[in-house]
Design a protein around this motif. Structure first.
Motif, mmCIF file in Angstrom:
data_model
loop_
_atom_site.group_PDB
_atom_site.id
_atom_site.type_symbol
_atom_site.label_atom_id
_atom_site.label_comp_id
_atom_site.label_asym_id
_atom_site.label_seq_id
_atom_site.Cartn_x
_atom_site.Cartn_y
_atom_site.Cartn_z
ATOM 1 N N GLU A 31 0.808 -1.221 0.000
ATOM 2 C CA GLU A 31 0.000 0.000 0.000
ATOM 3 C C GLU A 31 0.844 1.274 0.000
ATOM 4 O O GLU A 31 0.304 2.378 -0.134
ATOM 5 N N LEU A 32 2.150 1.143 0.142
ATOM 6 C CA LEU A 32 3.011 2.309 0.347
ATOM 7 C C LEU A 32 3.207 3.198 -0.878
ATOM 8 O O LEU A 32 3.291 4.429 -0.734
ATOM 9 N N PRO A 33 3.311 2.670 -2.106
ATOM 10 C CA PRO A 33 3.703 3.522 -3.245
ATOM 11 C C PRO A 33 2.944 4.835 -3.388
ATOM 12 O O PRO A 33 3.590 5.881 -3.588
ATOM 13 N N PRO A 34 1.605 4.867 -3.274
ATOM 14 C CA PRO A 34 0.942 6.184 -3.424
ATOM 15 C C PRO A 34 1.385 7.198 -2.377
ATOM 16 O O PRO A 34 1.497 8.394 -2.673
ATOM 17 N N TYR A 35 1.645 6.729 -1.161
ATOM 18 C CA TYR A 35 2.069 7.644 -0.099
ATOM 19 C C TYR A 35 3.508 8.111 -0.305
ATOM 20 O O TYR A 35 3.873 9.213 0.113
ATOM 21 N N ALA A 36 4.313 7.278 -0.950
ATOM 22 C CA ALA A 36 5.712 7.636 -1.188
ATOM 23 C C ALA A 36 5.840 8.820 -2.139
ATOM 24 O O ALA A 36 6.886 9.485 -2.167
ATOM 25 N N HIS A 37 4.792 9.097 -2.886
ATOM 26 C CA HIS A 37 4.819 10.230 -3.806
ATOM 27 C C HIS A 37 4.349 11.520 -3.136
ATOM 28 O O HIS A 37 4.216 12.550 -3.806
ATOM 29 N N THR A 38 4.077 11.458 -1.833
ATOM 30 C CA THR A 38 3.667 12.660 -1.095
ATOM 31 C C THR A 38 4.793 13.080 -0.159
ATOM 32 O O THR A 38 5.843 12.428 -0.089
#
Length: 503
Positions: A146-153
């Motif tokens: 689940e991490l990838p979308p948050y890594a772009h923030t």
């Protein structure tokens, strides 16, 4: 320039010293001279962290008056402590506590032993169990997915990840306590939550009412924040709160905050019933006191008769307006201490104030760990992991109780129906001296005064259900050996070298 960084007054030191039970005289043993007993008492307070290192001690004359002893006795005790490395002095600057070279600085809380010490020392200081695998590994793997979308923030979420806040709110709502995500702030463990609450509500010098006994690390956090702790005695055994005492303290002391553990109280294991919860909320509301309810043990029921459907309603259920109760929860006790995720449930305006103040503290809680807890909540993994945790704690509790009753039949305790701790009256022995002698026999145990205010509970120790089987049996054997050393004033036959266990 003075070398001390804090000070302990004569009256305070006298209270701490007077709380120490006099060691019983064993066969053929002699009572130590008065100066030696005084030196031993101060040394023990330093070793336990109840008097901090580099604390200025009162002048000889002041302490002599407070203890009703001669100044010569105090002077001789100070001289003995200087010779042993526990006291340093300088003309014009006074005397301050120290530790001998090579000794570790005493911890003021209940920090776990370093992993390299676990082979020879049985650690009953930290009330935490190993991770409930395979659920920790699965949760971390799910979080990574689940991490990838948050890594772009930017990664900063001062109130917590929106998904986790919504999930925690949903869990309260499912228990009959309507909750919005705006009422939730995710924190770095329960300690982070309570630290934030104390800084917001109870500035230096403010009164905080606390159960007596209560959780040692929280008491120390509040002391270091400058709070004035007002102890409220618990009822005997597992009876929970003494409501007459609570009403009196709230009415007369008018504390800004009150801190309680209603669910399998740490350290006693008591479970407050619904009537006690309702009456305490009503009393706090009438006094204008904010009630902080620590729910970190709420899911650790160990008997079916107090299972999920039969547990008392949460404390916040008796505060539908949300003006009195602030709830603190955590994954650290029910799941794993290494999962430093906690949360606050409160009125939206309180949550906004906590979030705003967080900018000057830790900014936010690690994203990956929040995703791991959210994965557990959303997949049913939490319920399966906590069921495994309950089974471990129940088995450990029963093994420890059996071993204690065999090895130390004079020790008294009530067996709780949940939580992680036994609160044990140690057969008339000093809990502080048991902790000291336990280091010699290979078992680390926290003494009762760590859980009280100003030296209370000297005759107690707290024993968590963190070991089972042969290790629990060996822990009881080592505690019995420590008790024999206390009974003989530490002059009995040296304990055998502790056997090595891999727990």
């Amino acid at each position: 320039m003075a070398q001390w960084t804090s000070a302990v007054g004569a009256a305070q030191l006298a209270r701490l010293l007077n709380s120490q039970q006099e060691r019983p005289a064993g066969p053929g043993s002699r009572r130590p001279p008065a100066y030696r007993a005084l030196a031993d008492g101060i040394r023990l307070l330093v070793l336990e962290g109840r008097v901090p290192v580099a604390a200025r001690l009162p002048a000889e004359r002041e302490l002599a008056l407070s203890l009703s002893v001669s100044r010569t006795t105090v002077a001789a005790a100070y001289e003995a402590l200087r010779g042993e490395g526990f006291l340093e002095s300088r003309r014009g600057a006074g005397s301050w506590t120290a530790v001998p070279a090579g000794n570790p600085v005493p911890a003021r809380g209940l920090e776990p032993l370093p992993p390299e010490a676990l082979g020879s020392m049985i650690d009953l200081g930290c009330a935490s169990l190993p991770a409930p695998e395979p659920w920790l590994t699965r949760a971390v793997q799910g979080a990574l997915e689940e991490l990838p979308p948050y890594a772009h923030t930017h990664g900063d979420y001062p109130a917590g990840l929106p998904a986790l806040r919504a999930m925690i709110a949903e869990r309260y709502t499912a228990r009959g306590i309507p909750t919005m995500p705006e009422q939730i702030m995710v924190t770095t463990g329960a300690m982070g939550a309570i630290d934030a609450i104390c800084h917001l509500f109870a500035g230096r010098g403010e009164r905080i009412a606390v159960e007596s006994p209560s959780y040692a690390n929280i008491l120390q956090l509040m002391r270091e924040a400058g709070a004035r702790l007002v102890p409220v005695a618990m009822a005997e055994g597992l009876a929970g709160w003494d409501m007459d005492r609570w009403r009196q303290v709230l009415r007369e002391a008018a504390p800004r905050l009150a801190y309680v553990v209603a669910d399998f109280h740490n350290p006693t294991g008591a479970l407050a019933d619904e009537d006690q919860r309702r009456r305490l909320v009503d009393a706090a509301r009438a006094a204008g006191t904010v009630l902080v309810a620590d729910e970190t043990m709420s899911e650790l029921w160990l008997e079916e008769e107090v299972g999920e459907s039969r547990m008392p309603r949460r404390v916040c259920a008796f505060d539908p307006a949300g003006s009195t109760v602030i709830t603190v929860g955590s994954a650290s006790k029910a799941f794993w201490a290494g999962m430093r995720i906690g949360w606050v449930r409160a009125a939206p305006d309180i949550v906004r104030s906590l979030v705003a103040a967080r900018a000057y503290a830790d900014l936010g809680t690690p994203v990956l760990e929040q995703l791991a807890v959210n994965w557990l909540f959303s997949t049913g993994g939490w319920e399966q992991a906590v069921a495994l945790r309950r089974a471990q704690a129940r088995e450990n509790r029963d093994a420890l109780v059996t071993a204690l009753r065999r090895e130390l039949p004079d020790w008294e305790f009530a067996v709780p129906q949940g939580g992680l701790t036994l609160w044990v009256r140690a057969g008339g022995l000093s809990g502080s001296r048991l902790a000291e002698m336990g280091e010699r026999t290979g078992v680390r145990v926290p003494s009762g005064p760590r859980f009280g205010v100003d030296g209370a509970f000297e005759g107690y120790v707290r024993l968590p259900f963190t070991v089972g089987g042969a290790v629990a049996e060996e822990a009881a054997v080592r505690l019995a050996a420590a008790a024999r050393l206390v009974e003989t004033g530490g002059t009995g036959a040296a304990a055998e070298s502790p056997r090595t266990f891999v727990a």
